[in-house]
Enzyme design. Structure first.
Site, PDB file in Angstrom:
ATOM      1  N   LYS A 113     -14.294   3.127  -2.839  1.00 25.46           N
ATOM      2  CA  LYS A 113     -13.620   3.961  -3.837  1.00 25.46           C
ATOM      3  C   LYS A 113     -14.597   4.860  -4.575  1.00 25.46           C
ATOM      4  O   LYS A 113     -14.245   5.960  -4.981  1.00 25.46           O
ATOM      5  CB  LYS A 113     -12.819   3.093  -4.813  1.00 25.46           C
ATOM      6  CG  LYS A 113     -11.638   2.430  -4.115  1.00 25.46           C
ATOM      7  CD  LYS A 113     -10.394   2.353  -4.950  1.00 25.46           C
ATOM      8  CE  LYS A 113      -9.228   2.033  -4.035  1.00 25.46           C
ATOM      9  NZ  LYS A 113      -7.988   1.705  -4.711  1.00 25.46           N
ATOM     10  N   LYS A 161      -7.788   1.905   6.928  1.00 27.46           N
ATOM     11  CA  LYS A 161      -6.516   1.296   6.552  1.00 27.46           C
ATOM     12  C   LYS A 161      -5.551   2.333   5.971  1.00 27.46           C
ATOM     13  O   LYS A 161      -5.977   3.323   5.370  1.00 27.46           O
ATOM     14  CB  LYS A 161      -6.728   0.135   5.587  1.00 27.46           C
ATOM     15  CG  LYS A 161      -6.663   0.482   4.115  1.00 27.46           C
ATOM     16  CD  LYS A 161      -6.659  -0.784   3.271  1.00 27.46           C
ATOM     17  CE  LYS A 161      -6.637  -0.416   1.793  1.00 27.46           C
ATOM     18  NZ  LYS A 161      -5.292  -0.103   1.298  1.00 27.46           N
ATOM     19  N   LYS A 211      -1.967   4.197   0.076  1.00 25.45           N
ATOM     20  CA  LYS A 211      -1.004   5.077  -0.590  1.00 25.45           C
ATOM     21  C   LYS A 211      -1.693   6.184  -1.374  1.00 25.45           C
ATOM     22  O   LYS A 211      -1.062   7.151  -1.754  1.00 25.45           O
ATOM     23  CB  LYS A 211      -0.040   4.277  -1.462  1.00 25.45           C
ATOM     24  CG  LYS A 211      -0.656   3.499  -2.605  1.00 25.45           C
ATOM     25  CD  LYS A 211       0.447   2.860  -3.417  1.00 25.45           C
ATOM     26  CE  LYS A 211       0.174   1.411  -3.754  1.00 25.45           C
ATOM     27  NZ  LYS A 211      -1.022   1.167  -4.542  1.00 25.45           N
TER      28      LYS A 211
HETATM   29  P1  ATP Z   1      -4.892   2.238  -3.359  1.00 28.90           P
HETATM   30  O1  ATP Z   1      -5.379   3.189  -2.301  1.00 28.90           O
HETATM   31  O2  ATP Z   1      -4.448   2.907  -4.623  1.00 28.90           O
HETATM   32  O3  ATP Z   1      -5.831   1.087  -3.580  1.00 28.90           O
HETATM   33  P2  ATP Z   1      -3.345   0.536  -1.664  1.00 28.90           P
HETATM   34  O4  ATP Z   1      -2.457   1.097  -0.622  1.00 28.90           O
HETATM   35  O5  ATP Z   1      -4.626  -0.107  -1.228  1.00 28.90           O
HETATM   36  O6  ATP Z   1      -3.562   1.668  -2.734  1.00 28.90           O
HETATM   37  P3  ATP Z   1      -2.925  -1.629  -3.592  1.00 28.90           P
HETATM   38  O7  ATP Z   1      -2.024  -1.485  -4.778  1.00 28.90           O
HETATM   39  O8  ATP Z   1      -4.404  -1.581  -3.796  1.00 28.90           O
HETATM   40  O9  ATP Z   1      -2.491  -0.518  -2.502  1.00 28.90           O
HETATM   41  O10 ATP Z   1      -2.580  -2.972  -2.823  1.00 28.90           O
HETATM   42  C1  ATP Z   1      -1.305  -3.601  -2.883  1.00 28.90           C
HETATM   43  C2  ATP Z   1      -1.201  -4.665  -1.813  1.00 28.90           C
HETATM   44  O11 ATP Z   1      -1.031  -4.045  -0.520  1.00 28.90           O
HETATM   45  C3  ATP Z   1      -2.455  -5.545  -1.676  1.00 28.90           C
HETATM   46  O12 ATP Z   1      -2.025  -6.885  -1.489  1.00 28.90           O
HETATM   47  C4  ATP Z   1      -3.142  -5.038  -0.455  1.00 28.90           C
HETATM   48  O13 ATP Z   1      -3.886  -6.051   0.188  1.00 28.90           O
HETATM   49  C5  ATP Z   1      -1.970  -4.587   0.409  1.00 28.90           C
HETATM   50  N1  ATP Z   1      -2.334  -3.513   1.336  1.00 28.90           N
HETATM   51  C6  ATP Z   1      -2.844  -2.311   0.996  1.00 28.90           C
HETATM   52  N2  ATP Z   1      -3.033  -1.547   2.073  1.00 28.90           N
HETATM   53  C7  ATP Z   1      -2.628  -2.286   3.154  1.00 28.90           C
HETATM   54  C8  ATP Z   1      -2.579  -2.044   4.573  1.00 28.90           C
HETATM   55  N3  ATP Z   1      -2.975  -0.889   5.096  1.00 28.90           N
HETATM   56  N4  ATP Z   1      -2.096  -3.015   5.391  1.00 28.90           N
HETATM   57  C9  ATP Z   1      -1.689  -4.193   4.868  1.00 28.90           C
HETATM   58  N5  ATP Z   1      -1.717  -4.492   3.538  1.00 28.90           N
HETATM   59  C10 ATP Z   1      -2.175  -3.554   2.689  1.00 28.90           C
HETATM   60 MG    MG Z   2      -6.062  -0.898  -2.655  1.00 28.36          MG
END
Ligand code: ATP
Ligand code: MG
Length: 334
Positions: free
Chosen positions: A118, A200, A203
């Protein structure tokens, strides 16, 4: 033997309001939340405190917090049976985080790969909050004496540091926090970006073609799946290096319950066009009920506010008990 044998085990998980959840968040985390919501004493929340590490616009943060909350209810979580709350409504999270900051080593926090990722993504805003993020996450989890934390595999390292911090604190002051276990579903553990399938799906990705949002309409979902990066081999099977195809197979498997062998057989002799069509339709079928329920809930702001209030009260009750215990152990005057 404990006398509270019938007490359900506790599950906690939070999600940041940094954008609409992706298919990755849904298959990796949210779908498991729903599956666990009957059998466990569940705390689910919107991690708005975490999300200010990337400095969102205040109006966006407010809107997204409400949207994420509505989405959690749309999953089918019962706000009266489960505790569904907004993190900043429970001050104990920030309070315990400060205490735990003082029981976390700079070196161990420096080893967190998410911090490295990040800070590379936001080089103009590498703030101390981003660095201390895992400690706040430890506070989130430990406040509720959590048994299981349903997460995607990307959060596994943060769960390990949580256990280390808890263990260190317990070692110094006697048993205060329960050591939590991660709950990582098999197939959805890591959904990859549709455009760069070695990264990965996230969002907060700046390229909307890289992810499917759980609120995308059928048309958009089909388009994004069709433009997903694959390879030039035009054969559907799982192999190291076929990142794009492996990812689509994983998504298809999560949505249909089919195994890799079944999928390989189904698309034997067919090209990526047929395969992508089938994956797209499976994703549309999976997300449609969630989207419909979300659209119904998001227009009822009074109901959402009522549920948030109930969630904050229930979460605070449990969180305060642990916070008081920790404060007493450290030596703060009662
Ligand atoms: P950001 O980029 O803002 O960190 P993010 O997509 O990683 O967003 P988080 O809010 O950090 O979302 O994570 C929420 C949940 O979703 C966590 O339990 C994380 O492990 C899971 N998660 C995030 N991305 C993935 C992915 N690509 N595949 C499976 N699980 C995911
Ligand atoms: Mg995340």
């Amino acid at each position: 033997m404990e006398n509270n044998q019938e007490k359900k085990q506790t599950v906690l998980s939070l999600i940041q309001p940094t954008g609409t959840p992706t298919l990755g968040n849904y298959l990796g985390a949210l779908k498991n939340w729903k599956n666990m919501s009957d059998g466990y004493d569940c705390f689910f929340g919107v991690a708005d405190l975490h999300s200010i590490t990337v400095r969102p616009n205040p109006a966006d943060l407010r809107r997204r917090t409400t949207e994420m909350y509505a989405l959690l209810l749309a999953l089918g979580l019962d706000p009266h049976k489960n505790t569904v709350f907004v993190q900043s409504h429970v001050p104990a999270h920030a309070q315990l985080a400060w205490i735990l900051d003082c029981y976390t080593q700079f070196g161990e926090a420096s080893r967190m790969t998410q911090f490295k990722d990040k800070s590379e993504k936001h080089p103009d805003n590498v703030n101390v909050g981003l660095f201390a993020y895992p400690v706040l996450m430890a506070a989130d989890i430990l406040l509720y004496q959590t048994d299981f934390v349903p997460i995607g595999i990307d959060q596994k390292q943060h769960l390990e540091i949580t256990r280390n911090i808890a263990d260190r604190f317990n070692g110094l002051y006697g048993n205060t926090f329960k050591l939590p276990e991660p709950f990582i579903g098999k197939s959805g553990a890591k959904i990859m970006s549709l455009q760069e399938p070695n990264k990965k799906m996230s969002k907060s990705d700046t390229n909307p073609k890289a992810f499917i949002s759980v609120l995308d309409d059928d048309n958009t979902i089909m388009k994004k799946i069709k433009s997903a990066v694959t390879d030039s081999e035009a054969r559907v099977y799982r192999k190291d290096g076929k990142d794009g195809v492996n990812n689509l197979m994983g998504i298809y498997s999560c949505c249909t319950g089919k195994t890799d062998e079944e999928i390989e057989k189904e698309f034997d002799g067919k090209g990526y066009g047929d395969f992508k069509n089938a994956v797209g339709e499976a994703v549309c079928d999976e997300l449609r009920p969630l989207r419909d329920e979300y659209n119904r809930l998001i227009s009822d702001k009074a109901y959402l506010a009522e549920c948030m209030k109930e969630g904050a009260e229930k979460a605070s009750y449990t969180a305060e008990r642990t916070l008081k215990k920790a404060m007493k152990k450290v030596g703060f005057l009662q």
